[in-house]
Design an enzyme around this catalytic site. Structure first.
Site, PDB file in Angstrom:
ATOM      1  N   ALA A 126       0.901  -1.274  -0.013  1.00 23.10           N
ATOM      2  CA  ALA A 126      -0.082   0.003  -0.060  1.00 23.10           C
ATOM      3  C   ALA A 126       1.029   1.436  -0.162  1.00 23.10           C
ATOM      4  O   ALA A 126       1.400   1.659   0.954  1.00 23.10           O
ATOM      5  CB  ALA A 126      -1.084   0.152   1.237  1.00 23.10           C
ATOM      6  N   THR A 128       0.044   3.975  -2.504  1.00 20.63           N
ATOM      7  CA  THR A 128      -1.088   5.053  -3.116  1.00 20.63           C
ATOM      8  C   THR A 128      -2.118   5.488  -2.236  1.00 20.63           C
ATOM      9  O   THR A 128      -2.452   4.596  -1.488  1.00 20.63           O
ATOM     10  CB  THR A 128      -1.700   4.588  -4.416  1.00 20.63           C
ATOM     11  OG1 THR A 128      -0.816   4.063  -5.073  1.00 20.63           O
ATOM     12  CG2 THR A 128      -2.662   5.778  -4.954  1.00 20.63           C
ATOM     13  N   GLU A 129      -2.175   6.837  -2.193  1.00 21.21           N
ATOM     14  CA  GLU A 129      -3.191   7.506  -1.132  1.00 21.21           C
ATOM     15  C   GLU A 129      -4.292   8.187  -2.161  1.00 21.21           C
ATOM     16  O   GLU A 129      -3.961   8.481  -3.063  1.00 21.21           O
ATOM     17  CB  GLU A 129      -2.749   8.306  -0.332  1.00 21.21           C
ATOM     18  CG  GLU A 129      -1.397   7.809   0.597  1.00 21.21           C
ATOM     19  CD  GLU A 129      -0.986   8.395   1.734  1.00 21.21           C
ATOM     20  OE1 GLU A 129      -1.305   9.470   1.706  1.00 21.21           O
ATOM     21  OE2 GLU A 129      -0.381   7.880   2.706  1.00 21.21           O
ATOM     22  N   PRO A 130      -5.562   8.557  -1.441  1.00 26.17           N
ATOM     23  CA  PRO A 130      -6.127   9.238  -2.307  1.00 26.17           C
ATOM     24  C   PRO A 130      -5.896  10.519  -2.684  1.00 26.17           C
ATOM     25  O   PRO A 130      -6.256  10.976  -3.629  1.00 26.17           O
ATOM     26  CB  PRO A 130      -7.582   9.386  -1.123  1.00 26.17           C
ATOM     27  CG  PRO A 130      -7.441   8.287  -0.179  1.00 26.17           C
ATOM     28  CD  PRO A 130      -5.876   8.041  -0.153  1.00 26.17           C
ATOM     29  N   GLY A 133      -0.795   9.233  -5.857  1.00 27.68           N
ATOM     30  CA  GLY A 133       0.169   8.020  -6.272  1.00 27.68           C
ATOM     31  C   GLY A 133       1.485   8.256  -6.837  1.00 27.68           C
ATOM     32  O   GLY A 133       2.478   7.802  -6.420  1.00 27.68           O
ATOM     33  N   PRO A 242      11.754  -1.637  -9.846  1.00 28.41           N
ATOM     34  CA  PRO A 242      12.001  -2.399 -11.425  1.00 28.41           C
ATOM     35  C   PRO A 242      11.590  -3.653 -11.308  1.00 28.41           C
ATOM     36  O   PRO A 242      11.081  -4.009 -12.421  1.00 28.41           O
ATOM     37  CB  PRO A 242      13.445  -2.278 -11.211  1.00 28.41           C
ATOM     38  CG  PRO A 242      13.965  -1.026 -10.300  1.00 28.41           C
ATOM     39  CD  PRO A 242      13.002  -0.845  -9.422  1.00 28.41           C
ATOM     40  N   GLN A 243      11.282  -4.436 -10.299  1.00 27.82           N
ATOM     41  CA  GLN A 243      10.931  -5.821 -10.172  1.00 27.82           C
ATOM     42  C   GLN A 243       9.545  -5.860 -10.724  1.00 27.82           C
ATOM     43  O   GLN A 243       8.937  -6.630 -11.556  1.00 27.82           O
ATOM     44  CB  GLN A 243      11.202  -6.585  -9.097  1.00 27.82           C
ATOM     45  CG  GLN A 243      10.577  -7.919  -9.165  1.00 27.82           C
ATOM     46  CD  GLN A 243      11.231  -9.293  -8.653  1.00 27.82           C
ATOM     47  OE1 GLN A 243      12.465  -9.185  -8.660  1.00 27.82           O
ATOM     48  NE2 GLN A 243      10.753 -10.241  -8.087  1.00 27.82           N
ATOM     49  N   GLU A 244       8.744  -4.900 -10.011  1.00 32.58           N
ATOM     50  CA  GLU A 244       7.307  -4.836 -10.154  1.00 32.58           C
ATOM     51  C   GLU A 244       7.247  -4.415 -11.982  1.00 32.58           C
ATOM     52  O   GLU A 244       6.283  -4.759 -12.317  1.00 32.58           O
ATOM     53  CB  GLU A 244       6.815  -3.731  -9.364  1.00 32.58           C
ATOM     54  CG  GLU A 244       5.377  -3.630  -9.607  1.00 32.58           C
ATOM     55  CD  GLU A 244       4.613  -2.506  -8.394  1.00 32.58           C
ATOM     56  OE1 GLU A 244       5.172  -2.481  -7.457  1.00 32.58           O
ATOM     57  OE2 GLU A 244       3.413  -2.290  -8.734  1.00 32.58           O
ATOM     58  N   LEU A 339     -11.202  -5.967 -35.009  1.00 29.52           N
ATOM     59  CA  LEU A 339     -11.292  -7.109 -36.126  1.00 29.52           C
ATOM     60  C   LEU A 339     -12.629  -7.973 -35.458  1.00 29.52           C
ATOM     61  O   LEU A 339     -13.143  -8.869 -36.563  1.00 29.52           O
ATOM     62  CB  LEU A 339      -9.782  -7.880 -36.044  1.00 29.52           C
ATOM     63  CG  LEU A 339      -8.769  -7.340 -36.808  1.00 29.52           C
ATOM     64  CD1 LEU A 339      -7.285  -7.537 -36.471  1.00 29.52           C
ATOM     65  CD2 LEU A 339      -8.931  -7.492 -38.388  1.00 29.52           C
TER      66      LEU A 339
HETATM   67  C1  LIG Z   1      -6.662  -1.238 -10.603  1.00 30.85           C
HETATM   68  C2  LIG Z   1      -5.507  -0.559  -9.946  1.00 30.85           C
HETATM   69  C3  LIG Z   1      -4.656  -1.508  -8.702  1.00 30.85           C
HETATM   70  C4  LIG Z   1      -3.641  -0.704  -8.200  1.00 30.85           C
HETATM   71  N1  LIG Z   1      -2.817  -1.314  -7.193  1.00 30.85           N
HETATM   72  C5  LIG Z   1      -2.083  -0.690  -6.618  1.00 30.85           C
HETATM   73  C6  LIG Z   1      -1.289  -1.160  -5.615  1.00 30.85           C
HETATM   74  O1  LIG Z   1      -1.302  -2.623  -5.423  1.00 30.85           O
HETATM   75  N2  LIG Z   1      -0.610  -0.539  -4.679  1.00 30.85           N
HETATM   76  C7  LIG Z   1      -0.260   0.745  -4.671  1.00 30.85           C
HETATM   77  O2  LIG Z   1       0.176   1.336  -3.921  1.00 30.85           O
HETATM   78  N3  LIG Z   1      -1.180   1.354  -5.765  1.00 30.85           N
HETATM   79  C8  LIG Z   1      -1.828   0.753  -6.661  1.00 30.85           C
HETATM   80  N4  LIG Z   1      -2.530   1.271  -7.716  1.00 30.85           N
HETATM   81  C9  LIG Z   1      -2.353   2.715  -7.774  1.00 30.85           C
HETATM   82  C10 LIG Z   1      -1.473   3.429  -8.806  1.00 30.85           C
HETATM   83  O3  LIG Z   1      -0.218   3.013  -8.866  1.00 30.85           O
HETATM   84  C11 LIG Z   1      -1.602   4.623  -9.141  1.00 30.85           C
HETATM   85  O4  LIG Z   1      -3.220   4.998  -9.479  1.00 30.85           O
HETATM   86  C12 LIG Z   1      -0.742   5.719  -9.797  1.00 30.85           C
HETATM   87  O5  LIG Z   1       0.372   5.539  -9.410  1.00 30.85           O
HETATM   88  C13 LIG Z   1      -1.122   6.909 -10.341  1.00 30.85           C
HETATM   89  O6  LIG Z   1      -1.511   7.701  -8.887  1.00 30.85           O
HETATM   90  P1  LIG Z   1      -2.869   8.521  -9.112  1.00 30.85           P
HETATM   91  O7  LIG Z   1      -3.669   7.337  -9.487  1.00 30.85           O
HETATM   92  O8  LIG Z   1      -2.848   9.115  -7.497  1.00 30.85           O
HETATM   93  O9  LIG Z   1      -2.778   9.791 -10.239  1.00 30.85           O
HETATM   94  P2  LIG Z   1      -2.013  11.005  -9.950  1.00 30.85           P
HETATM   95  O10 LIG Z   1      -0.637  10.801  -9.291  1.00 30.85           O
HETATM   96  O11 LIG Z   1      -3.102  11.904  -9.213  1.00 30.85           O
HETATM   97  O12 LIG Z   1      -1.801  11.368 -11.429  1.00 30.85           O
HETATM   98  C14 LIG Z   1      -2.834  11.794 -12.216  1.00 30.85           C
HETATM   99  C15 LIG Z   1      -2.249  12.018 -13.865  1.00 30.85           C
HETATM  100  O13 LIG Z   1      -1.411  13.054 -13.669  1.00 30.85           O
HETATM  101  C16 LIG Z   1      -0.044  12.443 -14.155  1.00 30.85           C
HETATM  102  N5  LIG Z   1       1.116  12.883 -13.626  1.00 30.85           N
HETATM  103  C17 LIG Z   1       1.452  13.066 -12.241  1.00 30.85           C
HETATM  104  N6  LIG Z   1       2.637  13.486 -12.150  1.00 30.85           N
HETATM  105  C18 LIG Z   1       3.155  13.665 -13.385  1.00 30.85           C
HETATM  106  C19 LIG Z   1       4.361  14.239 -13.852  1.00 30.85           C
HETATM  107  N7  LIG Z   1       5.352  14.714 -12.849  1.00 30.85           N
HETATM  108  N8  LIG Z   1       4.506  14.591 -15.087  1.00 30.85           N
HETATM  109  C20 LIG Z   1       3.532  14.234 -15.768  1.00 30.85           C
HETATM  110  N9  LIG Z   1       2.294  13.935 -15.537  1.00 30.85           N
HETATM  111  C21 LIG Z   1       2.122  13.382 -14.171  1.00 30.85           C
HETATM  112  C22 LIG Z   1      -0.204  11.058 -14.020  1.00 30.85           C
HETATM  113  O14 LIG Z   1       0.582  10.398 -14.938  1.00 30.85           O
HETATM  114  C23 LIG Z   1      -1.544  10.913 -14.399  1.00 30.85           C
HETATM  115  O15 LIG Z   1      -2.021  10.739 -15.745  1.00 30.85           O
HETATM  116  C24 LIG Z   1      -3.335   0.802  -8.371  1.00 30.85           C
HETATM  117  C25 LIG Z   1      -4.237   1.364  -9.263  1.00 30.85           C
HETATM  118  C26 LIG Z   1      -5.219   0.852 -10.092  1.00 30.85           C
HETATM  119  C27 LIG Z   1      -6.073   1.552 -11.020  1.00 30.85           C
END
Ligand SMILES: Cc1cc2nc3c(=O)[nH]c(=O)nc-3n(C[C@H](O)[C@H](O)[C@H](O)COP(=O)(O)OP(=O)(O)OC[C@H]3O[C@@H](n4cnc5c(N)ncnc54)[C@H](O)[C@@H]3O)c2cc1C
Length: 381
Positions: A126, A128-130, A133, A242-244, A339
């Site tokens: 965990a 990512t936060e609301p 991420g 990197p592994q992920e 297709l």
């Molecule tokens: C189905 C699913 C499973 C997931 N599983 C996990 C998990 O197991 N553990 C976990 O921790 N997270 C998990 N995630 C979270 C995922 O890794 C994040 O959604 C992702 O990292 C993006 O973060 P965010 O959604 O907060 O988007 P934000 O960080 O808010 O970004 C929004 C948009 O802005 C863009 N952006 C942000 N910063 C920049 C920048 N510097 N330059 C250009 N563009 C930028 C992003 O690319 C994106 O398009 C999961 C997400 C989903 C949808």
């Protein structure tokens, strides 16, 4: 193009993963879609078959295989079944165990690794936060020292395996004054007071995976559950991402390749204007392009897998593999839907589900924009 990174031992592992898919997963495909998760008994069966403990030393119940190519063949076969299973199993078996193996104390390894290998302890990570991420260093969940432990407060979202998780590696801020250096990893266990696995989120795709919010309200986490040094959580995550990402790339290519194979067969069988739809020059050229795209992507990803197996994969190359493979996957699957005509938009066709499932691969494991940021920085910008 013949692939040359896998030998007969890897192929034997592939055969056993394929057999597991046919015998255990495929008959229960609908159940997993409806339940939005993989049933517990399937986790246990996968553990029994040895798919979870590859990175875990034998003394802790794993296979002790120090060769990432075995992880990769399992990921390929799960992805050929569906992308969600590959993701759930991948987080549990490829992403989480290295944290405990590399950073855990002897006592922590004994406590958790056998259950991770057997599938009895389902794992999640965990970050990512609301509130965000991409900017991981800005995370807000806090853990405050209290006697011989920590008091954890905050929430996480989009966590794969989050609903079922027995063990969650939680990234928490332990020093508000230190930015990335103020983040520590804590292992939160099911049943700890104040820890709530939230509802299964309603997603556009990846129906079979449980993705959840997690809430922490004054959760007392003993210091024995701290993974690694205080303040070293961010670095630990950066070292293991990197592994992920290479795992994500392996899955992306294998997933698209399987659906493309089915699409080529469909284009041979489906007729319009008195001939197979694949015989129209437009479609024939299109499929020629798609198989080329897949094979070229696969060759790069194979090189990354081989490099990672030798401990030589750079974070930048893993980022290239992740963004490129997810883009190729989405491009290929979009054409595969086209297709299939109208059937391509029907959920009962695998191609439709695969197309929906693929979309998230450009967002998760670090969005493609963040991957390009890493690559761009490496160019000196
Ligand atoms: C189905 C699913 C499973 C997931 N599983 C996990 C998990 O197991 N553990 C976990 O921790 N997270 C998990 N995630 C979270 C995922 O890794 C994040 O959604 C992702 O990292 C993006 O973060 P965010 O959604 O907060 O988007 P934000 O960080 O808010 O970004 C929004 C948009 O802005 C863009 N952006 C942000 N910063 C920049 C920048 N510097 N330059 C250009 N563009 C930028 C992003 O690319 C994106 O398009 C999961 C997400 C989903 C949808």
């Amino acid at each position: 193009m013949p692939r040359n990174i896998y030998d007969e031992d890897h192929e034997a592992m592939r055969a056993s993963a394929r057999e597991f898919v046919a015998r255990t997963l495929a008959p229960r495909a609908e159940e997993m879609i409806e339940g939005k998760s993989i049933p517990r008994d399937i986790w246990l069966e996968a553990g029994k078959q040895g798919f979870f403990g590859l990175d875990i030393p034998e003394e802790f119940g794993g296979a002790g295989v120090d060769d990432y190519r075995f992880n990769a063949v399992v990921a390929e076969e799960m992805s050929r079944f569906n992308a969600a299973t590959s993701s759930c199993f991948g987080i549990h078996s490829d992403v989480c165990p290295p944290y405990v193996v590399d950073l855990g104390t002897e006592e922590q390894k004994q406590r958790w690794l056998p259950g991770m290998a057997s599938g009895e302890l389902i794992c999640a990570i965990a970050m990512t936060e609301p509130s965000g991420g991409s900017d991981l260093a800005a995370l807000k969940t806090t853990a405050v020292r209290d006697g011989d432990g920590w008091v954890l407060n905050g929430s996480k979202t989009f966590i794969t395996n989050g609903y079922q998780a027995d063990l969650v590696i939680v990234a928490a801020r332990t020093d508000p004054s230190k930015g990335a250096k103020g983040i520590t990893l804590l292992m939160v266990e099911r049943g700890m007071e104040g820890f709530v696995n939230g509802r299964k989120l309603d997603k556009v795709g990846m129906d079979e995976s449980d993705t959840a919010e997690l809430f922490f309200e004054n959760v007392r986490v003993p210091d024995e559950n701290r993974l690694g040094e205080e303040g070293m959580g961010f670095i630990a995550m950066m070292q293991r991402l990197p592994q992920e990402r290479v795992g994500a790339a392996v899955s992306n290519v294998a997933h698209a390749k399987a659906i493309l194979e089915e699409t080529i067969q469909y284009a041979k069988d489906r007729k319009a204007f008195g001939q197979p739809i694949g015989a129209f020059q437009h479609n024939k050229f299109l499929m020629a392009e798609l198989v080329t795209k897949i094979e070229v992507a696969e060759a790069y990803v194979d090189d990354c897998v081989a490099a990672h197996a030798e401990g030589k994969l750079s974070a930048v190359d893993a980022a290239k593999a992740k963004w490129w493979s997810s883009q190729v996957q989405n491009d290929v699957l979009d054409h595969c839907v086209q297709l299939h005509g109208g059937y391509g938009f029907m959920n009962e066709y695998r191609v439709a589900r695969a197309w929906r499932d693929a979309r998230v691969t450009k967002i998760w494991a670090g969005s493609n924009e963040i991957m390009k940021e890493l690559i761009g920085r490496d160019l000196g910008f």
